[in-house]
Design a protein around this motif. Structure first.
Motif, PDB file in Angstrom:
ATOM      1  N   ALA A  90       0.834  -1.200   0.000  1.00 17.98           N
ATOM      2  CA  ALA A  90       0.000   0.000   0.000  1.00 17.98           C
ATOM      3  C   ALA A  90       0.871   1.254   0.000  1.00 17.98           C
ATOM      4  CB  ALA A  90      -0.928  -0.008   1.215  1.00 17.98           C
ATOM      5  N   ALA A  91       1.963   1.225   0.771  1.00 17.53           N
ATOM      6  CA  ALA A  91       2.871   2.377   0.826  1.00 17.53           C
ATOM      7  C   ALA A  91       3.531   2.614  -0.535  1.00 17.53           C
ATOM      8  CB  ALA A  91       3.934   2.152   1.901  1.00 17.53           C
ATOM      9  N   TYR A  92       3.966   1.525  -1.178  1.00 20.25           N
ATOM     10  CA  TYR A  92       4.603   1.614  -2.491  1.00 20.25           C
ATOM     11  C   TYR A  92       3.613   2.148  -3.531  1.00 20.25           C
ATOM     12  CZ  TYR A  92       6.508  -0.097  -6.943  1.00 20.25           C
ATOM     13  OH  TYR A  92       6.942  -0.195  -8.230  1.00 20.25           O
ATOM     14  N   GLU A  93       2.404   1.586  -3.534  1.00 26.08           N
ATOM     15  CA  GLU A  93       1.414   1.995  -4.533  1.00 26.08           C
ATOM     16  C   GLU A  93       1.028   3.461  -4.355  1.00 26.08           C
ATOM     17  OE1 GLU A  93      -1.854  -0.533  -5.239  1.00 26.08           O
ATOM     18  OE2 GLU A  93      -0.616  -2.305  -5.621  1.00 26.08           O
ATOM     19  N   ASP A 138      17.517  22.314 -20.015  1.00 29.59           N
ATOM     20  CA  ASP A 138      16.349  23.155 -20.253  1.00 29.59           C
ATOM     21  C   ASP A 138      15.063  22.326 -20.222  1.00 29.59           C
ATOM     22  OD1 ASP A 138      17.137  21.860 -22.603  1.00 29.59           O
ATOM     23  OD2 ASP A 138      16.352  23.437 -23.909  1.00 29.59           O
ATOM     24  N   VAL A 139      15.128  21.095 -20.770  1.00 31.24           N
ATOM     25  CA  VAL A 139      13.956  20.212 -20.746  1.00 31.24           C
ATOM     26  C   VAL A 139      13.690  19.733 -19.319  1.00 31.24           C
ATOM     27  CG1 VAL A 139      12.998  18.034 -21.590  1.00 31.24           C
ATOM     28  CG2 VAL A 139      14.345  19.485 -23.125  1.00 31.24           C
ATOM     29  N   ALA A 140      14.753  19.337 -18.621  1.00 25.79           N
ATOM     30  CA  ALA A 140      14.594  18.863 -17.241  1.00 25.79           C
ATOM     31  C   ALA A 140      14.052  19.977 -16.345  1.00 25.79           C
ATOM     32  CB  ALA A 140      15.933  18.367 -16.707  1.00 25.79           C
ATOM     33  N   ASN A 141      14.532  21.204 -16.515  1.00 27.73           N
ATOM     34  CA  ASN A 141      14.052  22.324 -15.698  1.00 27.73           C
ATOM     35  C   ASN A 141      12.561  22.557 -15.907  1.00 27.73           C
ATOM     36  OD1 ASN A 141      16.581  22.769 -14.649  1.00 27.73           O
ATOM     37  ND2 ASN A 141      17.104  24.415 -16.066  1.00 27.73           N
ATOM     38  N   GLU A 142      12.122  22.393 -17.138  1.00 24.60           N
ATOM     39  CA  GLU A 142      10.700  22.561 -17.441  1.00 24.60           C
ATOM     40  C   GLU A 142       9.869  21.519 -16.699  1.00 24.60           C
ATOM     41  OE1 GLU A 142       7.679  22.199 -21.229  1.00 24.60           O
ATOM     42  OE2 GLU A 142       9.834  22.330 -21.591  1.00 24.60           O
ATOM     43  N   ILE A 143      10.336  20.270 -16.700  1.00 26.00           N
ATOM     44  CA  ILE A 143       9.621  19.212 -15.986  1.00 26.00           C
ATOM     45  C   ILE A 143       9.622  19.500 -14.492  1.00 26.00           C
ATOM     46  CG2 ILE A 143       9.661  16.755 -15.388  1.00 26.00           C
ATOM     47  CD1 ILE A 143      10.864  16.236 -18.170  1.00 26.00           C
ATOM     48  N   VAL A 144      10.777  19.876 -13.950  1.00 26.43           N
ATOM     49  CA  VAL A 144      10.896  20.143 -12.517  1.00 26.43           C
ATOM     50  C   VAL A 144       9.899  21.205 -12.065  1.00 26.43           C
ATOM     51  CG1 VAL A 144      12.406  21.169 -10.761  1.00 26.43           C
ATOM     52  CG2 VAL A 144      13.287  19.372 -12.266  1.00 26.43           C
ATOM     53  N   LYS A 145       9.736  22.245 -12.867  1.00 22.54           N
ATOM     54  CA  LYS A 145       8.839  23.345 -12.489  1.00 22.54           C
ATOM     55  C   LYS A 145       7.368  22.932 -12.532  1.00 22.54           C
ATOM     56  CE  LYS A 145      12.008  27.007 -13.939  1.00 22.54           C
ATOM     57  NZ  LYS A 145      12.295  28.068 -14.942  1.00 22.54           N
ATOM     58  N   LYS A 146       7.042  21.914 -13.324  1.00 22.55           N
ATOM     59  CA  LYS A 146       5.646  21.474 -13.444  1.00 22.55           C
ATOM     60  C   LYS A 146       5.229  20.525 -12.321  1.00 22.55           C
ATOM     61  CE  LYS A 146       5.167  21.726 -18.499  1.00 22.55           C
ATOM     62  NZ  LYS A 146       4.895  20.922 -19.715  1.00 22.55           N
ATOM     63  N   ILE A 147       6.188  19.914 -11.643  1.00 20.02           N
ATOM     64  CA  ILE A 147       5.891  18.874 -10.668  1.00 20.02           C
ATOM     65  C   ILE A 147       5.574  19.485  -9.301  1.00 20.02           C
ATOM     66  CG2 ILE A 147       6.797  16.846  -9.477  1.00 20.02           C
ATOM     67  CD1 ILE A 147       6.221  16.507 -12.509  1.00 20.02           C
ATOM     68  N   ASP A 148       4.559  18.951  -8.640  1.00 18.04           N
ATOM     69  CA  ASP A 148       4.247  19.328  -7.259  1.00 18.04           C
ATOM     70  C   ASP A 148       5.065  18.415  -6.354  1.00 18.04           C
ATOM     71  OD1 ASP A 148       3.220  19.817  -4.745  1.00 18.04           O
ATOM     72  OD2 ASP A 148       1.124  19.868  -5.394  1.00 18.04           O
ATOM     73  N   TRP A 149       6.267  18.856  -6.004  1.00 22.80           N
ATOM     74  CA  TRP A 149       7.172  18.035  -5.218  1.00 22.80           C
ATOM     75  C   TRP A 149       6.661  17.813  -3.797  1.00 22.80           C
ATOM     76  CZ3 TRP A 149      10.514  15.422  -7.991  1.00 22.80           C
ATOM     77  CH2 TRP A 149      10.902  15.940  -9.228  1.00 22.80           C
ATOM     78  N   GLN A 150       5.901  18.789  -3.300  1.00 23.78           N
ATOM     79  CA  GLN A 150       5.345  18.616  -1.964  1.00 23.78           C
ATOM     80  C   GLN A 150       4.309  17.494  -1.939  1.00 23.78           C
ATOM     81  OE1 GLN A 150       6.430  20.325   0.905  1.00 23.78           O
ATOM     82  NE2 GLN A 150       5.299  18.568   1.741  1.00 23.78           N
ATOM     83  N   ALA A 151       3.521  17.376  -3.019  1.00 24.70           N
ATOM     84  CA  ALA A 151       2.548  16.289  -3.107  1.00 24.70           C
ATOM     85  C   ALA A 151       3.232  14.935  -3.108  1.00 24.70           C
ATOM     86  CB  ALA A 151       1.675  16.464  -4.346  1.00 24.70           C
ATOM     87  N   LEU A 152       4.361  14.844  -3.822  1.00 19.93           N
ATOM     88  CA  LEU A 152       5.133  13.607  -3.809  1.00 19.93           C
ATOM     89  C   LEU A 152       5.715  13.331  -2.430  1.00 19.93           C
ATOM     90  CD1 LEU A 152       7.016  13.718  -7.232  1.00 19.93           C
ATOM     91  CD2 LEU A 152       5.498  11.897  -6.429  1.00 19.93           C
ATOM     92  N   SER A 153       6.250  14.367  -1.801  1.00 17.21           N
ATOM     93  CA  SER A 153       6.836  14.215  -0.480  1.00 17.21           C
ATOM     94  C   SER A 153       5.789  13.747   0.538  1.00 17.21           C
ATOM     95  CB  SER A 153       7.440  15.547  -0.025  1.00 17.21           C
ATOM     96  OG  SER A 153       8.073  15.420   1.222  1.00 17.21           O
ATOM     97  N   ASN A 154       4.548  14.176   0.351  1.00 13.64           N
ATOM     98  CA  ASN A 154       3.488  13.806   1.290  1.00 13.64           C
ATOM     99  C   ASN A 154       3.141  12.313   1.245  1.00 13.64           C
ATOM    100  OD1 ASN A 154       3.306  16.454   2.128  1.00 13.64           O
ATOM    101  ND2 ASN A 154       1.528  16.931   0.857  1.00 13.64           N
ATOM    102  N   THR A 155       3.581  11.603   0.198  1.00 15.21           N
ATOM    103  CA  THR A 155       3.297  10.168   0.119  1.00 15.21           C
ATOM    104  C   THR A 155       4.307   9.343   0.906  1.00 15.21           C
ATOM    105  OG1 THR A 155       4.670   9.810  -1.864  1.00 15.21           O
ATOM    106  CG2 THR A 155       2.367  10.466  -2.211  1.00 15.21           C
ATOM    107  N   LEU A 156       5.401   9.967   1.368  1.00 19.28           N
ATOM    108  CA  LEU A 156       6.465   9.239   2.052  1.00 19.28           C
ATOM    109  C   LEU A 156       6.140   9.051   3.528  1.00 19.28           C
ATOM    110  CD1 LEU A 156       9.547  11.078   0.503  1.00 19.28           C
ATOM    111  CD2 LEU A 156       8.454   8.974  -0.298  1.00 19.28           C
ATOM    112  N   ALA A 157       6.665   7.944   4.090  1.00 15.02           N
ATOM    113  CA  ALA A 157       6.518   7.698   5.532  1.00 15.02           C
ATOM    114  C   ALA A 157       7.343   8.736   6.284  1.00 15.02           C
ATOM    115  CB  ALA A 157       6.977   6.293   5.885  1.00 15.02           C
ATOM    116  N   LYS A 158       6.728   9.342   7.276  1.00 18.17           N
ATOM    117  CA  LYS A 158       7.410  10.387   8.060  1.00 18.17           C
ATOM    118  C   LYS A 158       7.809   9.850   9.424  1.00 18.17           C
ATOM    119  CE  LYS A 158       6.768  13.679   4.959  1.00 18.17           C
ATOM    120  NZ  LYS A 158       6.094  12.946   3.878  1.00 18.17           N
TER     121      LYS A 158
END
Length: 258
Positions: A31-34, A238-258
């Motif tokens: 469940a954590a992985y998914e 330049d392509v990687a920077n564009e992707i980085v700016k589009k991603i909600d990194w906080q949303a991803l971080s919220n899926t991790l075990a704290k």
């Protein structure tokens, strides 16, 4: 002969120890992985670079996860990772045309070569510099490792050396890097990587006696759930920077075990 047989037995025992580490995930681990993978899919599949890009390949272990019995192993042969490849539609059409042409004339080698998924390492290994440059601009690999004990900027034993590297700011991420890797002996030319690390990572670059330059991760719960992820974007900056700016990194971080 006895010594040779003993060497084989020792090797087989080592191989069993190293490669026999994978166990079925518990329901809680699965469940954590998914949870992590579905958010990765939500973020990256829905945020390709600008232009006519499409998903070329996606690899994960949803529903079939196996875990290593300990985190931080030298060989991580289990399924706790996620990979996604984007390719521009024009490049995908050319790739398919080459495979179809090879099939028509019975050229099975070219047919297989053009049908298989091409990693960015194969792109940068192309003998023709112009073709390598074109492929590098038309393909993006996003590789995600989970529960890593370290992130190695340089690792001499695998001939990984950086021509340059620097820390960059990424909103919602404790640590992010831009790295240009040097060419290596396998014929792979210099290539850029943008790396975003989520979890309890610190800006604590270390160098050990073997020459590794690495960031070490401090686990809070022993790595039994997904505590960290390392996202490596193999693409021009330049392509990687564009992707980085589009991603909600906080949303991803919220899926991790704290």
């Amino acid at each position: 002969m006895k010594g040779f047989i003993g060497l084989i037995v020792t090797f087989l025992g080592f191989a069993t120890t190293v490669f026999g580490q994978c166990d079925p995930a518990t329901p809680a681990q699965n469940a954590a992985y998914e949870k992590v993978v579905r958010e990765l899919q939500n973020q990256f599949r829905n945020n390709p670079p600008a232009g006519n890009w499409q998903v070329f390949d996606e690899r994960h272990s949803l529903g079939n996860l196996e875990l290593s019995d300990e985190y931080g192993k030298i060989f991580r042969v289990c399924g706790d990772r996620y990979d996604l490849t984007f390719i521009q539609a024009s490049a995908a059409s050319r790739q398919k045309a080459r495979a179809d042409s090879a099939k028509a004339i019975g050229d099975t080698f070219t047919q297989q070569q053009r049908s298989f998924v091409m990693s960015t390492d194969s792109v940068y290994r192309e003998a023709d510099p112009n073709r390598a440059s074109d492929l590098a601009k038309s393909m993006v690999d996003i590789n995600v490792e989970m529960n890593a004990g370290n992130y190695r900027v340089e690792e001499p034993i695998s001939n990984r050396f950086a021509a340059s590297y620097k820390v960059i700011p990424v909103k919602g991420a404790p640590l992010a890097l831009q790295i240009i890797l040097k060419p290596n002996e396998a014929g792979i030319t210099a290539r850029p990587e943008t790396v975003v690390l989520l979890g309890n990572w610190k800006n604590n670059l270390q160098k050990n006696p073997r020459g590794d330059k690495l960031y070490h991760y401090s686990y809070k719960k022993g790595g039994t759930m997904i505590e960290n992820i390392i996202v490596t974007i193999k693409a021009p900056f330049d392509v990687a920077n564009e992707i980085v700016k589009k991603i909600d990194w906080q949303a991803l971080s919220n899926t991790l075990a704290k």
